[in-house]
Design a protein around this motif. Structure first.
Motif, mmCIF file in Angstrom:
data_model
loop_
_atom_site.group_PDB
_atom_site.id
_atom_site.type_symbol
_atom_site.label_atom_id
_atom_site.label_comp_id
_atom_site.label_asym_id
_atom_site.label_seq_id
_atom_site.Cartn_x
_atom_site.Cartn_y
_atom_site.Cartn_z
ATOM 1 N N LYS A 25 32.969 32.522 35.087
ATOM 2 C CA LYS A 25 33.569 33.846 34.885
ATOM 3 C C LYS A 25 32.479 34.789 34.380
ATOM 4 O O LYS A 25 31.710 34.417 33.483
ATOM 5 C CB LYS A 25 34.691 33.740 33.839
ATOM 6 C CG LYS A 25 35.091 35.079 33.213
ATOM 7 C CD LYS A 25 36.332 34.952 32.381
ATOM 8 C CE LYS A 25 36.613 36.235 31.604
ATOM 9 N NZ LYS A 25 37.954 36.273 31.039
ATOM 10 N N LYS A 51 32.055 38.414 32.476
ATOM 11 C CA LYS A 51 32.688 39.554 31.792
ATOM 12 C C LYS A 51 32.048 40.829 32.326
ATOM 13 O O LYS A 51 30.848 41.045 32.157
ATOM 14 C CB LYS A 51 32.446 39.404 30.284
ATOM 15 C CG LYS A 51 32.830 40.574 29.426
ATOM 16 C CD LYS A 51 34.289 40.942 29.502
ATOM 17 C CE LYS A 51 35.213 39.804 29.107
ATOM 18 N NZ LYS A 51 36.633 40.110 29.243
ATOM 19 N N ASP A 87 35.806 39.884 35.349
ATOM 20 C CA ASP A 87 36.801 40.490 34.455
ATOM 21 C C ASP A 87 36.284 41.811 33.886
ATOM 22 O O ASP A 87 35.626 41.823 32.837
ATOM 23 C CB ASP A 87 37.102 39.501 33.316
ATOM 24 C CG ASP A 87 38.048 40.095 32.276
ATOM 25 O OD1 ASP A 87 38.642 41.167 32.526
ATOM 26 O OD2 ASP A 87 38.202 39.476 31.200
ATOM 27 N N ASN A 130 37.896 44.060 32.382
ATOM 28 C CA ASN A 130 38.722 44.508 31.253
ATOM 29 C C ASN A 130 39.264 45.933 31.443
ATOM 30 O O ASN A 130 39.126 46.794 30.552
ATOM 31 C CB ASN A 130 37.951 44.428 29.931
ATOM 32 C CG ASN A 130 38.090 43.072 29.261
ATOM 33 O OD1 ASN A 130 37.092 42.463 28.895
ATOM 34 N ND2 ASN A 130 39.322 42.562 29.109
ATOM 35 N N GLU A 143 40.266 39.532 37.733
ATOM 36 C CA GLU A 143 40.908 39.613 36.402
ATOM 37 C C GLU A 143 40.844 41.034 35.842
ATOM 38 O O GLU A 143 39.754 41.571 35.614
ATOM 39 C CB GLU A 143 40.216 38.626 35.457
ATOM 40 C CG GLU A 143 40.834 38.593 34.069
ATOM 41 C CD GLU A 143 40.188 37.536 33.162
ATOM 42 O OE1 GLU A 143 39.612 36.565 33.689
ATOM 43 O OE2 GLU A 143 40.257 37.713 31.939
ATOM 44 N N ASP A 144 42.007 41.602 35.565
ATOM 45 C CA ASP A 144 42.121 42.895 34.882
ATOM 46 C C ASP A 144 41.092 43.930 35.333
ATOM 47 O O ASP A 144 40.423 44.540 34.477
ATOM 48 C CB ASP A 144 41.987 42.696 33.356
ATOM 49 C CG ASP A 144 43.274 42.151 32.737
ATOM 50 O OD1 ASP A 144 44.361 42.627 33.106
ATOM 51 O OD2 ASP A 144 43.173 41.250 31.885
ATOM 52 N N ASN A 194 44.894 39.066 30.980
ATOM 53 C CA ASN A 194 45.253 38.792 29.591
ATOM 54 C C ASN A 194 45.521 40.130 28.894
ATOM 55 O O ASN A 194 45.602 40.189 27.673
ATOM 56 C CB ASN A 194 44.138 38.057 28.840
ATOM 57 C CG ASN A 194 42.816 38.800 28.874
ATOM 58 O OD1 ASN A 194 42.046 38.652 29.823
ATOM 59 N ND2 ASN A 194 42.553 39.615 27.860
ATOM 60 N N LEU A 205 46.896 34.695 31.941
ATOM 61 C CA LEU A 205 45.980 33.990 31.039
ATOM 62 C C LEU A 205 46.658 33.920 29.672
ATOM 63 O O LEU A 205 46.801 34.934 28.989
ATOM 64 C CB LEU A 205 44.642 34.716 30.947
ATOM 65 C CG LEU A 205 43.940 34.991 32.278
ATOM 66 C CD1 LEU A 205 42.543 35.553 32.058
ATOM 67 C CD2 LEU A 205 43.840 33.738 33.129
ATOM 68 N N HIS A 218 42.999 32.435 28.087
ATOM 69 C CA HIS A 218 42.075 33.464 27.618
ATOM 70 C C HIS A 218 41.427 33.017 26.311
ATOM 71 O O HIS A 218 41.991 32.203 25.575
ATOM 72 C CB HIS A 218 42.891 34.746 27.388
ATOM 73 C CG HIS A 218 42.250 35.758 26.504
ATOM 74 N ND1 HIS A 218 42.511 35.845 25.148
ATOM 75 C CD2 HIS A 218 41.362 36.738 26.784
ATOM 76 C CE1 HIS A 218 41.807 36.842 24.648
ATOM 77 N NE2 HIS A 218 41.113 37.402 25.613
HETATM 78 MG MG MG Z 1 40.210 39.006 30.412
#
Ligand code: MG
Ligand code: GKR
Length: 423
Positions: A192, A194, A222, A224, A247-248, A270, A292, A321
């Motif tokens: 993953k 970020k 992700d 975010n 993811e998000d 998440n 998550l 998460h």
């Molecule tokens: Mg996340």
């Protein structure tokens, strides 16, 4: 077994541990990450332990709960929940945050989780069974985690201590090198990254480099919620070919619902499904396909099992998460993940970014990216008291009391706004 055992004491110890200069949508990690270590003692001298968020607001919440915990049997989880639900009145409207530890809208669930895990640890010690057995028994003997990569600077602002061994992580080559290093040390079998830090073009180039360097390896990105809906839609065709889930990327359930129409990838979150109310809306809006979970803010290990059951019912995928954490949280995550039949993806963990811990033995071992489910009674980990004292001293000395990635980022870039979505 003595059925008259009662909880007689609760100790909450805040700790701080070194954390890398890891970048995210909100800014950058501070040099010290905070956690609270709970010890719940019984009339027969046992001590149940747990770990949760360590922000000042969480510490005072945990303190406020103490009188409602004292006198309970360690088996009285429902009474504990009732008492905490009745006593915690500091809920507020949900706030956008990457660190749910600071989010007051989750206070009840966070406090229940904190005490539930310590009480489950006690129950396990009393009956001589691992926590996973109290959750129905293991469906797997070890739990898979993923390599959690971060864009990062080589060192913290002001150099509070020696730089970590990971070096800078900004270019695609550096991100691939970070992945190689983490995988060679831990054996992870999925990756993953970020995101939400740099221009999406750059982050996609990093994902492409990972895809080329690790052919066939499941990958996730992700941001975010730091990409607009339009940016997330525009990025979808390229990511469709290389990710296992997205993811998000953009904010809000409605945004994710619209994005879902433009990608073949399952969307994961998440951020937009963090309570059963949001779960219900997600089912109605058909937004997210992978939830998550995180027992720290979902209300504990049993609440996580309930969430897993709901995911099974609605045909949603499930993973886990994490935030910066130590070994007690890792063990709690491992017990509950082992007791969830429909865990469909390797779980997140920040553990490789930490080089300190407070558990006896130093660090929890990973084999081929997985943590073995302990068979010892309770959580199967104990507190190393010297290490706890050291990390508590670090807490006292570091001066950080509430995680603030945005303020930390402003030390590097005073014009940083933290506005979201930025891209
Ligand atoms: Mg996340
Ligand atoms: O540790 O910087 C971080 C993460 O961004 C964390 O705060 C998030 O809660 O890991 C998290 C996520 O998956 O969104």
């Amino acid at each position: 077994m003595n059925r008259d055992v009662r909880i007689t004491q609760v100790r909450i110890t805040p700790v701080a541990f070194r954390d890398g200069p890891l970048l995210n949508a909100a800014g950058i990690h501070e040099p010290w990450a905070l956690r609270a270590i709970l010890e719940v003692e019984t009339s027969d001298g046992r001590v149940g332990i747990n770990e949760t968020y360590g922000d000042a607001s969480m510490l005072s919440l945990l303190e406020d709960c103490k009188p409602h915990i004292l006198g309970l049997s360690p088996f009285a989880l429902n009474r504990m929940e009732d008492r905490l639900r009745a006593s915690i009145r500091r809920e507020q409207a949900p706030a956008y945050t990457l660190a749910p530890g600071s989010d007051p809208s989750r206070n009840t669930a966070k406090a229940i989780s904190a005490y539930e895990v310590a009480m489950l640890d006690l129950q396990g010690q009393i009956v001589g069974a691992p926590v996973v057995d109290l959750l129905g028994g293991p469906v797997r003997s070890s739990v898979a985690y993923s390599a959690y990569l971060f864009f990062k600077y080589a060192e913290h602002h002001g150099q509070p201590y020696e730089p970590d061994a990971w070096g800078e992580g900004i270019s695609p080559q550096q991100i691939v090198a970070q992945a190689r290093r983490m995988i060679s040390q831990y054996g992870f079998q999925s990756i993953k990254l970020k995101g939400g830090v740099f221009e999406p073009k750059h982050e996609i180039a990093c994902m492409r480099a990972l895809h080329e360097a690790f052919p066939g390896m499941p990958l996730r990105l992700d941001p975010n919620a730091n990409w607009s809906l339009a940016t997330s839609i525009a990025a979808a065709p390229e990511l469709d070919a290389i990710l296992e889930y997205y993811e998000d990327p953009c904010p809000g359930l409605d945004g994710m619902a619209e994005l879902a129409k433009h990608t073949r990838l399952p969307l994961a979150t998440n951020m937009v499904v963090t309570s059963m109310e949001e779960f219900k809306r997600n089912v109605q809006t058909q937004s997210v396909k992978v939830v998550l979970s995180d027992h720290h803010y979902w209300g504990g290990l049993r609440a996580t099992q309930q969430l897993a059951h709901m995911c099974r019912l609605w045909d949603l995928g499930l993973s886990m998460h994490s935030n910066s954490h130590l070994g007690i949280s890792l063990m709690a995550m491992t017990h509950v993940a082992a007791a969830v039949p429909n865990l469909s993806y390797a779980c997140d963990t920040h553990y490789p970014w930490q080089d300190e811990d407070i558990v006896v033995g130093g660090r929890i071992p990973f084999v081929e990216g997985s943590v073995r489910v302990p068979s010892a009674p309770g959580l199967g980990v104990q507190i190393d008291r010297d290490a706890l004292a050291k990390l508590h001293d670090q807490y006292l000395a570091c001066g950080i009391r509430q995680r603030d990635d945005r303020a930390q980022m402003r030390k590097y870039d005073p014009s940083f706004t933290g506005a979201c979505p930025r891209f």
